[in-house]
Scaffold this motif. Sequence first.
Motif, PDB file in Angstrom:
ATOM      1  N   MET A   1      72.820  60.747 -16.498  1.00 33.00           N
ATOM      2  CA  MET A   1      71.682  61.855 -16.388  1.00 33.00           C
ATOM      3  C   MET A   1      71.398  62.495 -17.359  1.00 33.00           C
ATOM      4  SD  MET A   1      70.299  62.723 -13.727  1.00 33.00           S
ATOM      5  CE  MET A   1      69.585  64.234 -13.073  1.00 33.00           C
ATOM      6  N   LYS A   2      72.170  62.960 -18.071  1.00 33.54           N
ATOM      7  CA  LYS A   2      72.250  63.693 -19.514  1.00 33.54           C
ATOM      8  C   LYS A   2      71.262  63.103 -20.433  1.00 33.54           C
ATOM      9  CE  LYS A   2      74.933  66.181 -22.735  1.00 33.54           C
ATOM     10  NZ  LYS A   2      76.226  66.484 -23.544  1.00 33.54           N
ATOM     11  N   ILE A   3      71.359  61.593 -20.513  1.00 32.05           N
ATOM     12  CA  ILE A   3      70.537  60.978 -21.473  1.00 32.05           C
ATOM     13  C   ILE A   3      69.327  60.744 -21.070  1.00 32.05           C
ATOM     14  CG2 ILE A   3      70.364  58.671 -22.606  1.00 32.05           C
ATOM     15  CD1 ILE A   3      73.306  58.313 -22.372  1.00 32.05           C
ATOM     16  N   ARG A   4      68.986  60.823 -19.612  1.00 29.45           N
ATOM     17  CA  ARG A   4      67.577  60.822 -19.185  1.00 29.45           C
ATOM     18  C   ARG A   4      66.899  62.087 -19.583  1.00 29.45           C
ATOM     19  NH1 ARG A   4      68.535  57.726 -13.506  1.00 29.45           N
ATOM     20  NH2 ARG A   4      69.081  55.967 -14.180  1.00 29.45           N
ATOM     21  N   LEU A   5      67.569  63.257 -19.201  1.00 28.35           N
ATOM     22  CA  LEU A   5      67.269  64.418 -19.450  1.00 28.35           C
ATOM     23  C   LEU A   5      66.539  64.433 -21.156  1.00 28.35           C
ATOM     24  CD1 LEU A   5      69.077  66.852 -17.375  1.00 28.35           C
ATOM     25  CD2 LEU A   5      66.617  66.102 -17.006  1.00 28.35           C
TER      26      LEU A   5
ATOM     27  N   ALA B   1      66.026  61.913 -23.049  1.00 29.53           N
ATOM     28  CA  ALA B   1      64.890  61.342 -23.464  1.00 29.53           C
ATOM     29  C   ALA B   1      63.496  61.752 -22.903  1.00 29.53           C
ATOM     30  CB  ALA B   1      65.192  59.766 -22.768  1.00 29.53           C
ATOM     31  N   LEU B   2      63.574  62.460 -21.562  1.00 28.45           N
ATOM     32  CA  LEU B   2      62.514  62.753 -20.975  1.00 28.45           C
ATOM     33  C   LEU B   2      61.842  64.113 -21.811  1.00 28.45           C
ATOM     34  CD1 LEU B   2      60.458  62.882 -18.525  1.00 28.45           C
ATOM     35  CD2 LEU B   2      62.186  64.692 -17.396  1.00 28.45           C
ATOM     36  N   ALA B   3      62.814  64.931 -22.397  1.00 29.14           N
ATOM     37  CA  ALA B   3      62.312  66.164 -23.480  1.00 29.14           C
ATOM     38  C   ALA B   3      61.862  65.445 -24.563  1.00 29.14           C
ATOM     39  CB  ALA B   3      63.758  66.809 -23.366  1.00 29.14           C
ATOM     40  N   ALA B   4      62.342  64.615 -25.190  1.00 29.83           N
ATOM     41  CA  ALA B   4      61.855  64.030 -26.265  1.00 29.83           C
ATOM     42  C   ALA B   4      60.565  63.585 -26.159  1.00 29.83           C
ATOM     43  CB  ALA B   4      62.830  62.931 -26.877  1.00 29.83           C
ATOM     44  N   SER B   5      60.135  62.749 -25.310  1.00 33.75           N
ATOM     45  CA  SER B   5      59.057  62.172 -25.086  1.00 33.75           C
ATOM     46  C   SER B   5      57.851  63.076 -24.538  1.00 33.75           C
ATOM     47  CB  SER B   5      59.075  61.089 -23.864  1.00 33.75           C
ATOM     48  OG  SER B   5      59.311  61.756 -22.498  1.00 33.75           O
ATOM     49  N   ALA B   6      58.355  64.287 -23.893  1.00 30.91           N
ATOM     50  CA  ALA B   6      57.539  65.376 -23.690  1.00 30.91           C
ATOM     51  C   ALA B   6      56.905  65.979 -25.107  1.00 30.91           C
ATOM     52  CB  ALA B   6      58.105  66.440 -22.722  1.00 30.91           C
TER      53      ALA B   6
END
Length: 193
Positions: free
Chosen positions: A1-5, A7-12
């Motif tokens: 879950m932490k890695i997904r967050l 990755a989502l923040a980096a792509s944003a």
Amino acid sequence: MKIRLIALAASALLTLSVASNANQAETQPETVAESAGSVNLFDPNYWLAAMASPAQPPTISKELSFNAAHPVGWMQWIDPKSHQKMHMTFVNPASYTQFMRPQFYMEFTKPENMMAWINPASYQVMMDPQTMNYWMNPASYTHMIDPATYTETMNPANYMVYLNPATYAGLMGSTTCDQNDPNKTLTWFGYTC
């Protein structure tokens, strides 16, 4: 879950960065030299700046244009000022006649050329930070896909030097040439004037 967050923040953040750059006022395209210090991989002008001006064909002379026995000859390939000239020289078939001359091979027998390989001063172009900065620019490589670079290869006139008997007669000079003549050139069988 932490890695997904993460990755989502980096792509944003990446999307926001690209979008904010797209809203900038449009300027004139930069040249390769001007853009070497700033990198914008999303700007097509950055990649295609090297194709802005047509390449000029080199002038073919009797002088050796490439001395393979000396490191300075090889440094011409990585020097940003002479790299495109070297490319244009070597895609022109007429320039290969320099490899038919004995002077090209006699350069390997000169001690000063051999000593230059262990002299650090011969590699100053390679050690220049501006040279490395130039080669880190993607626009530095686009001249290889520019069709204008290869026009000399398609020009039949550049092959005529091989059909000219004077090209081969010049290599078979007479040894009776005056050794003090400033116009003498070394041939496979002596000197010719």
